[in-house]
Design a protein around this motif. Structure first.
Motif, PDB file in Angstrom:
ATOM      1  N   GLU A  38       1.238  -1.316   0.293  1.00 40.62           N
ATOM      2  CA  GLU A  38       0.392  -0.271   0.047  1.00 40.62           C
ATOM      3  C   GLU A  38       1.091   1.808   0.349  1.00 40.62           C
ATOM      4  N   ASP A  39       2.194   1.269   0.207  1.00 41.99           N
ATOM      5  CA  ASP A  39       3.197   1.961   0.138  1.00 41.99           C
ATOM      6  C   ASP A  39       4.247   2.504  -1.106  1.00 41.99           C
ATOM      7  N   ARG A  40       4.307   2.321  -1.563  1.00 40.30           N
ATOM      8  CA  ARG A  40       4.468   1.835  -3.084  1.00 40.30           C
ATOM      9  C   ARG A  40       3.980   2.972  -3.735  1.00 40.30           C
ATOM     10  N   PRO A  41       2.319   2.861  -4.164  1.00 38.65           N
ATOM     11  CA  PRO A  41       2.196   4.615  -5.121  1.00 38.65           C
ATOM     12  C   PRO A  41       1.442   5.545  -4.555  1.00 38.65           C
ATOM     13  N   ILE A  42       1.676   5.775  -2.775  1.00 40.79           N
ATOM     14  CA  ILE A  42       1.664   7.252  -2.141  1.00 40.79           C
ATOM     15  C   ILE A  42       3.626   7.614  -1.954  1.00 40.79           C
ATOM     16  N   ILE A  43       4.576   6.372  -2.183  1.00 41.94           N
ATOM     17  CA  ILE A  43       5.314   7.342  -1.845  1.00 41.94           C
ATOM     18  C   ILE A  43       5.923   8.074  -3.055  1.00 41.94           C
ATOM     19  N   ALA A  44       5.789   7.295  -4.633  1.00 36.95           N
ATOM     20  CA  ALA A  44       5.952   7.204  -5.817  1.00 36.95           C
ATOM     21  C   ALA A  44       5.046   8.724  -6.224  1.00 36.95           C
ATOM     22  N   GLN A  45       4.140   8.909  -5.209  1.00 37.91           N
ATOM     23  CA  GLN A  45       3.013  10.293  -5.892  1.00 37.91           C
ATOM     24  C   GLN A  45       4.385  11.410  -4.645  1.00 37.91           C
ATOM     25  N   VAL A  46       4.634  11.144  -4.066  1.00 40.60           N
ATOM     26  CA  VAL A  46       6.054  12.479  -3.301  1.00 40.60           C
ATOM     27  C   VAL A  46       6.590  12.265  -3.719  1.00 40.60           C
ATOM     28  N   PHE A  47       7.088  11.230  -4.346  1.00 34.18           N
ATOM     29  CA  PHE A  47       8.910  11.022  -4.937  1.00 34.18           C
ATOM     30  C   PHE A  47       8.561  12.792  -6.323  1.00 34.18           C
ATOM     31  N   PHE A  48       6.383  12.180  -7.117  1.00 31.56           N
ATOM     32  CA  PHE A  48       6.435  13.047  -7.937  1.00 31.56           C
ATOM     33  C   PHE A  48       5.934  14.684  -7.790  1.00 31.56           C
ATOM     34  N   LYS A  49       5.667  14.759  -6.703  1.00 31.95           N
ATOM     35  CA  LYS A  49       5.277  16.338  -6.382  1.00 31.95           C
ATOM     36  C   LYS A  49       7.064  17.027  -6.324  1.00 31.95           C
ATOM     37  N   ARG A  50       7.376  16.375  -5.581  1.00 28.53           N
ATOM     38  CA  ARG A  50       8.748  16.783  -4.633  1.00 28.53           C
ATOM     39  C   ARG A  50       9.786  17.574  -6.076  1.00 28.53           C
ATOM     40  N   LEU A  51       9.675  16.479  -6.905  1.00 29.91           N
ATOM     41  CA  LEU A  51      10.049  16.773  -8.408  1.00 29.91           C
ATOM     42  C   LEU A  51      10.005  18.070  -9.517  1.00 29.91           C
ATOM     43  N   ALA A  52       8.066  18.260  -9.046  1.00 32.99           N
ATOM     44  CA  ALA A  52       7.505  19.240  -9.770  1.00 32.99           C
ATOM     45  C   ALA A  52       7.274  20.662  -8.909  1.00 32.99           C
ATOM     46  N   LEU A  53       7.663  20.610  -7.844  1.00 34.54           N
ATOM     47  CA  LEU A  53       8.467  21.111  -6.636  1.00 34.54           C
ATOM     48  C   LEU A  53       9.434  22.346  -6.645  1.00 34.54           C
ATOM     49  N   GLY A  54      10.659  21.204  -6.963  1.00 33.44           N
ATOM     50  CA  GLY A  54      12.106  21.188  -7.291  1.00 33.44           C
ATOM     51  C   GLY A  54      12.464  21.257  -5.952  1.00 33.44           C
ATOM     52  N   MET A  55      11.956  20.141  -5.203  1.00 29.87           N
ATOM     53  CA  MET A  55      12.771  19.732  -4.437  1.00 29.87           C
ATOM     54  C   MET A  55      13.331  19.044  -4.337  1.00 29.87           C
ATOM     55  N   PRO A  56      14.335  18.803  -2.916  1.00 29.93           N
ATOM     56  CA  PRO A  56      15.037  17.477  -3.478  1.00 29.93           C
ATOM     57  C   PRO A  56      14.520  16.506  -2.526  1.00 29.93           C
ATOM     58  N   LEU A  57      14.690  15.199  -3.323  1.00 29.69           N
ATOM     59  CA  LEU A  57      14.049  13.690  -2.742  1.00 29.69           C
ATOM     60  C   LEU A  57      14.707  13.048  -1.452  1.00 29.69           C
ATOM     61  N   GLN A  58      15.243  13.897  -0.943  1.00 29.67           N
ATOM     62  CA  GLN A  58      15.578  13.742   0.222  1.00 29.67           C
ATOM     63  C   GLN A  58      15.394  11.680   0.491  1.00 29.67           C
ATOM     64  N   SER A  59      15.863  10.502  -0.057  1.00 30.87           N
ATOM     65  CA  SER A  59      15.398   9.764   0.041  1.00 30.87           C
ATOM     66  C   SER A  59      17.288   9.056   0.418  1.00 30.87           C
ATOM     67  N   ASP A  60      16.622   8.052   1.469  1.00 32.64           N
ATOM     68  CA  ASP A  60      17.565   8.104   2.537  1.00 32.64           C
ATOM     69  C   ASP A  60      18.727   6.474   1.846  1.00 32.64           C
ATOM     70  N   THR A  61      17.548   5.757   0.938  1.00 32.79           N
ATOM     71  CA  THR A  61      17.879   4.815   0.439  1.00 32.79           C
ATOM     72  C   THR A  61      19.284   5.108  -0.836  1.00 32.79           C
ATOM     73  N   THR A  62      19.402   6.572  -1.263  1.00 30.78           N
ATOM     74  CA  THR A  62      20.312   6.662  -2.805  1.00 30.78           C
ATOM     75  C   THR A  62      22.136   6.675  -2.330  1.00 30.78           C
ATOM     76  N   ILE A  63      22.009   7.645  -0.095  1.00 28.85           N
ATOM     77  CA  ILE A  63      22.827   7.607   0.181  1.00 28.85           C
ATOM     78  C   ILE A  63      22.884   5.813   0.708  1.00 28.85           C
ATOM     79  N   GLN A  64      22.931   5.159   1.103  1.00 27.69           N
ATOM     80  CA  GLN A  64      22.849   3.847   1.496  1.00 27.69           C
ATOM     81  C   GLN A  64      23.591   3.207   0.004  1.00 27.69           C
ATOM     82  N   TYR A  65      23.617   3.893  -0.997  1.00 25.94           N
ATOM     83  CA  TYR A  65      23.564   2.847  -2.167  1.00 25.94           C
ATOM     84  C   TYR A  65      24.760   3.033  -2.030  1.00 25.94           C
ATOM     85  N   LEU A  66      25.241   3.814  -1.669  1.00 26.56           N
ATOM     86  CA  LEU A  66      26.707   4.640  -1.408  1.00 26.56           C
ATOM     87  C   LEU A  66      28.143   3.660  -0.534  1.00 26.56           C
ATOM     88  N   ARG A  67      27.024   3.119   0.038  1.00 28.55           N
ATOM     89  CA  ARG A  67      27.279   2.968   1.294  1.00 28.55           C
ATOM     90  C   ARG A  67      27.852   0.800   0.688  1.00 28.55           C
TER      91      ARG A  67
END
Length: 370
Positions: free
Chosen positions: A263-292
């Protein structure tokens, strides 16, 4: 002393005399043999005796005793025997894959029994800690199998390589090296900052190999699976949303890593789309974890300052590319997001996400769930 007593003594004296003569001849022969034996001959003789003793011991032990690898459990290790492989080649593979600990035990038994003449080519399901007899029984019976492996949703290239290596299907480093430049389809974008060109496009699924496979053939098989699953209807939907396939998979990989529950997947996708539209950084911890190299339960403020194009705390927009292989649910969530006003979300310790429309509310939720 009677007559019989004198006869007995006479016989005994004769026997002792003859015995000394025979013993003397034996000793003289041994001395002559010893004179002829040089130190090199003595060394060769000793080595031959030692080799015979060791051979008998190895045969008895290696055929009936498992190796120290037995503690690894019931993990299946796939061994591929190709036509023309020598006993030495097969022994090398058995040791490299952890099925046997010592090549010599295997080689010795093959030579002793001439088992190589009965080896049959194919793929075999082995286990760590097998005895030499068990291995030879498999190889001579032709008990071949199909290799079956499963890649879970959210696995990245490094995790896929490790899983395939553990199952004895590929060399981990070779797989990673090929994945760096593997671009089988035109919609996969090549960028210098991307670690693995095919990241995100190796579809998470259960696969079967009925014949010998290498890193490149498995990469092709997994990429083809993705290409077939991303149907014309999904491609048309992405085009309607003005998204490339690469962008869809990149967003879906973030959704896959952020959402534990359906149930969380489509809601999180919408949050990301809204942030992209507003020019806000996505601030996803998962992208930081990818570097580790290893995941971290809670990122620190210092972690979010990492200098990388994958750091979505510092860099606005999407990361350079996918960070994992998303499943179809995450891909569909991106193509059919929820309709909400949320701008923030945070997961509790059980993986359930909590949403908010403003930063103040988000901070209160963070204090409650963390």
């Amino acid at each position: 002393m009677g007559l019989n007593g004198r006869k007995f003594l006479g016989v005994l004296k004769y026997a002792l005399t003859k015995g000394k003569e025979k013993t003397g001849r034996i000793l003289d022969g041994m001395a002559a043999f010893s004179d002829k034996m040089t130190w090199k001959r003595w060394t060769a003789a000793a080595f031959l005796i030692l080799l015979i003793v060791c051979g008998v011991s190895i045969t008895m032990f290696g055929r009936t005793h498992s190796t120290g690898s037995a503690a690894k459990g019931d993990a299946v290790i796939y061994l591929t025997v190709k036509s023309g492989m020598s006993a030495g080649d097969i022994g090398d593979e058995l040791v490299r894959k952890g099925i046997l600990d010592h090549k010599f035990l295997f080689w010795w038994e093959v030579r002793r029994t001439n088992a190589a003449a009965s080896f049959k080519a194919g793929m075999y399901a082995m286990k760590p800690g097998m005895t030499t007899d068990e291995v030879l029984e498999k190889l001579t019976s032709g008990e071949t199998t199909a290799a079956r492996f499963t890649i879970p949703e959210g696995f990245g290239v490094r995790e896929i390589a490790k899983r395939l290596s553990e199952e004895g299907l590929v060399n981990e480093e070779e797989f990673l090296e090929k994945a760096r430049t593997f671009v089988p389809y035109s919609y996969i974008e090549e960028k210098p900052e991307i670690r693995f060109a095919c990241e995100g496009f190796l579809f998470p699924d259960t696969y079967e190999l009925h014949e010998d496979a290498d890193a490149e053939s498995i990469l092709n098989m997994m990429a083809k699976d993705f290409d077939e699953r991303f149907t014309p209807d999904l491609r048309a939907r992405a085009k309607k949303m003005n998204l490339t396939i690469f962008e869809v998979v990149t967003l879906a990989s973030l959704v896959e890593k952020e959402a534990r529950y359906e149930e969380d997947r489509p809601i999180i996708a919408q949050v990301f789309f809204k942030r992209l539209a507003l020019g806000m950084p996505l601030q996803s911890d998962t992208t930081i974890q990818y570097l580790r190299d290893t995941p971290k339960e809670d990122l620190s403020l210092e972690d979010t300052k990492a200098d990388s194009p994958y750091n979505t705390y510092r860099v606005r927009g999407l990361p350079p590319g996918p960070i994992a292989s998303p499943g179809m649910a995450a891909i569909r969530a991106v193509l059919y997001p929820a309709d909400t006003d949320y701008l923030y979300f945070v997961a509790d310790r059980q993986g359930h996400n909590h949403y908010s429309t403003n930063y103040a509310e988000h901070q209160r939720i963070v204090e409650q769930v963390r």
